[in-house]
Design an enzyme around this catalytic site. Structure first.
Site, mmCIF file in Angstrom:
data_model
loop_
_atom_site.group_PDB
_atom_site.id
_atom_site.type_symbol
_atom_site.label_atom_id
_atom_site.label_comp_id
_atom_site.label_asym_id
_atom_site.label_seq_id
_atom_site.Cartn_x
_atom_site.Cartn_y
_atom_site.Cartn_z
ATOM 1 N N ARG A 82 0.833 -1.187 0.185
ATOM 2 C CA ARG A 82 -0.120 0.026 0.099
ATOM 3 C C ARG A 82 0.867 1.151 -0.099
ATOM 4 O O ARG A 82 1.953 1.272 0.739
ATOM 5 C CB ARG A 82 -0.706 -0.067 1.232
ATOM 6 C CG ARG A 82 -2.032 -0.676 1.241
ATOM 7 C CD ARG A 82 -3.052 -0.875 2.541
ATOM 8 N NE ARG A 82 -2.475 -1.153 3.693
ATOM 9 C CZ ARG A 82 -1.905 -0.317 4.567
ATOM 10 N NH1 ARG A 82 -1.874 1.045 4.427
ATOM 11 N NH2 ARG A 82 -1.364 -0.641 5.584
ATOM 12 N N TYR A 221 -0.764 -3.701 -6.925
ATOM 13 C CA TYR A 221 -0.824 -4.400 -5.814
ATOM 14 C C TYR A 221 -2.044 -4.757 -4.969
ATOM 15 O O TYR A 221 -2.856 -3.763 -5.277
ATOM 16 C CB TYR A 221 0.352 -3.809 -4.827
ATOM 17 C CG TYR A 221 0.095 -4.107 -3.556
ATOM 18 C CD1 TYR A 221 0.828 -5.478 -3.035
ATOM 19 C CD2 TYR A 221 -0.690 -3.431 -2.206
ATOM 20 C CE1 TYR A 221 0.557 -5.805 -1.775
ATOM 21 C CE2 TYR A 221 -0.552 -3.820 -1.095
ATOM 22 C CZ TYR A 221 0.028 -5.081 -0.743
ATOM 23 O OH TYR A 221 0.022 -5.719 0.256
ATOM 24 N N CYS A 274 1.570 -7.836 14.618
ATOM 25 C CA CYS A 274 1.015 -8.060 16.159
ATOM 26 C C CYS A 274 0.364 -9.323 16.242
ATOM 27 O O CYS A 274 -0.314 -9.558 17.238
ATOM 28 C CB CYS A 274 0.373 -6.903 16.550
ATOM 29 S SG CYS A 274 1.438 -5.358 16.787
ATOM 30 N N GLY A 518 -0.296 -19.904 20.604
ATOM 31 C CA GLY A 518 -1.192 -20.853 21.010
ATOM 32 C C GLY A 518 -1.433 -20.640 22.626
ATOM 33 O O GLY A 518 -2.641 -20.867 23.047
#
Length: 612
Positions: A82, A221, A274, A518
């Site tokens: 972007r 893109y 994140c 996990g």
């Protein structure tokens, strides 16, 4: 100038929608393509377009024994992400764009881009893609039409959206739709040889909020060309939500079921890098708990008739960052990709016709890298671009919740905000109430890396993880969030609880305190138990954190001191945060809701009252 009647296919539209037909003719007259094709979304069309793209050198067909019906694309090295500096919110009033967006007057932008579009599809096919964000069966389906000269976009939109003839039929003759115009900006003269990834040095990704239009030029893109994604589903939809009383958010949606069979739905906003997709497809490490995926990137949240907030995932596919996605971090994503029907962009190609990227275990002895060059483990550069992508159908996800298909959405019980902070922010904090939760979201932050900024640990604000995607003034956006907290009947107990999480806190040696992946199911377990009124929490100046022994850490290789540090609220660190938040809030002037200043003042007072 080519008169539209001479453009092949212009009079073969499978619709009688007058506004749509008029717009298609207008764009054909402006861009002068060789022909017009209405995308029907069929298997035959997918085969035809992917065959053409393989022949053109844009796609490489992967080994069907490795990745069935899947393809590999390598972009121009200048067209890989972007382009935020070329992304504009062209509101009528500049103040409505606010300090976090680039602005240009809509008339000026349209004049500029109209000249760029003039003749820009010469020598190419103009595709008309009818699509719907979210279920077509929704009470008010969210239609869009993308016009593009990129067959790569057509193939990708088939994965990412519900599209084709069935959408035209659902639109009838009078349905409203978002106008989304895209061109790679690479006209072909007669006899001119095309390149494998055509694009243009000049790029614009422009949004016209009042008229619900998107104009994109120069980039192939995905984030700049798949206009149903960030452009429609966040930038334009956030404005629609402001006007109509709902939220369009950069959030995952997951369903979590306890061993007792009680199910809850959680939405989560995380900046890039994140772990949003990883959390959306979590495999819990604690016995008896189950997580199912509803969405990994975007949530549209509206109040239901019962006064609760319901979320739908408007997307039909996953458009994920490839590097770092592997069997250890996100096995369910890997299983989804192994089912095929995918497009991989700017990763590496193996000698046996499969794909590879950093994080997928031991590298092969030889690869072709994302620039088309030979690569070995001794090479000094990475084989895959940092923003390389996979595009794959969400319906292939092995843990997709049945709720995903519900046009009414799922009731949200909790909202998570999460950033990447080495210190200061505890593993999990519960907001005191909705307005405090909005404060946590409005001040959400992550640290940059050395590669990104030249300095490690620079804290950057990314409110609600929406910084590049808010389609209007962020101060008004915060106010809209606060207004949403008043609900439909004033009963705040029906609102989702809000939490702030940080998987990335480090110890004095620089090692992560929390194992993540996990094991994050343990934090979700505590949140569920808080919703049920069963888990203990401790009041701190910044909110509620788990009480000692409230977090299930059985079997974890963590000392009690590690857990204490992961949950610690350090008064000095938080006092150092206050001027950073003050500086952030001052950007918005009188647009910032006063209640957020009040939250900051209250935090300062609570910190001052704490023993040093």
């Amino acid at each position: 100038m080519v008169a539209p009647a001479t453009v092949r296919g212009i009079d073969q539209a499978p619709t009688s929608h007058p506004k749509l037909l008029a717009w298609v003719r207008e764009i054909a007259e402006l861009t002068t393509p060789d022909r017009v094709v209405w995308a029907d979304g069929s298997e035959e069309e997918w085969r035809r377009i992917t065959d053409e793209l393989v022949e053109a050198g844009t796609l490489v067909r992967l080994n069907p024994e490795k990745k069935r019906n899947s393809f590999y694309a390598r972009t121009d090295p200048t067209d890989v992400a972007r382009v935020e500096e070329r992304t504009f919110i062209c509101s009528v009033d500049e103040a409505d764009a606010g300090p976090t967006n680039n602005w240009m007057a809509p008339a000026e932008m349209k004049r500029t881009m109209t000249e760029l579009y003039r003749g820009c599809m010469r020598g190419r096919t103009m595709y008309v893609i009818p699509f719907c964000m979210g279920p077509v069966e929704a009470k008010n389906p969210m239609f869009g039409i993308e016009i593009t000269d990129s067959p790569y976009v057509v193939a990708s939109m088939r994965i990412m959206t519900r599209m084709g003839t069935k959408i035209l039929e659902a639109m009838g003759d009078d349905a409203d739709f978002v106008h989304a115009l895209h061109s790679i900006g690479a006209p072909l003269a007669p006899g001119q040889q095309d390149v494998s990834w055509p694009c243009n040095e000049t790029k614009y990704i422009s949004h016209f909020p009042e008229t619900r239009e998107i104009w994109s030029y120069g980039s192939g893109y995905g984030g700049n060309s798949l206009l149903g994604k960030k452009c429609y589903s966040l930038r334009i939809a956030s404005v629609m939500g402001r006007d109509e009383g709902w939220l369009a958010e950069h959030m995952l949606i997951l369903k979590i079921t306890s061993p007792e069979g009680r199910a809850y739905h959680i939405a989560g906003a995380f900046p890039s890098a994140c772990g949003k997709t990883n959390l959306a497809m979590l495999e819990p490490t604690i016995p008896g708990w189950k997580v199912e995926t509803v969405g990994d990137d975007i949530a549209w949240m509206r109040f239901g008739p019962d006064g609760r907030l319901y979320a739908v995932n408007p997307e039909y596919g996953l458009f994920g960052v490839a590097p770092g996605t592997d069997w250890k971090t996100n096995a369910n994503a890997m299983r989804t990709l192994d089912r095929g029907n995918s497009i991989f962009t700017n990763v590496a190609l193996t000698d046996d016709g499969d794909i590879w990227w950093e994080g997928m275990g031991e590298p092969p002895t030889h690869l072709i890298d994302w620039k088309g060059n030979d690569w070995t483990p001794q090479s000094e550069h990475l084989s895959s671009h940092a923003n390389s992508r996979f595009c794959t159908p969400i319906t292939q996800c092995p843990i997709l919740a049945e709720d995903y298909y519900d046009p009414n959405g799922v009731p949200i019980d909790a909202i998570l905000f999460g950033g990447r902070r080495r210190d200061t922010v505890p593993l999990v904090t519960e907001a005191r109430d909705w307005v405090h939760g909005v404060y946590l979201g409005a001040t959400l932050s992550s640290e940059t890396t050395a590669a990104a900024s030249g300095a490690v640990g620079v804290v950057r604000r990314d409110p609600m993880a929406m910084l590049p995607f808010i389609g209007y003034n962020a101060g008004d956006y915060f106010r809209h969030w606060i207004e949403m907290g008043k609900g439909t009947d004033g009963d705040e107990s029906k609102l989702p609880s809000v939490y702030y999480v940080n998987w990335f806190r480090k110890d004095a040696e620089g090692s992560f305190l929390w194992p993540g992946f996990g094991e994050n199911s343990r934090v979700l377990k505590w949140i569920v138990e808080r919703l049920e009124g069963r888990a203990e929490a401790v009041e701190t100046p910044i909110g509620m954190v788990p009480a000692e022994d409230a977090l299930d850490v059985e079997g974890l290789d963590m000392t009690s001191e590690d857990i204490r540090i992961a949950l610690k609220v350090d008064v000095n660190e938080w006092q150092a945060e206050l001027p950073l938040v003050t500086e952030w809030f001052e950007k918005f002037g009188d647009k910032l809701p006063g209640v957020l200043w009040a939250e900051l003042d209250a935090l300062r007072a609570r910190l001052d009252a704490e023993p040093q």
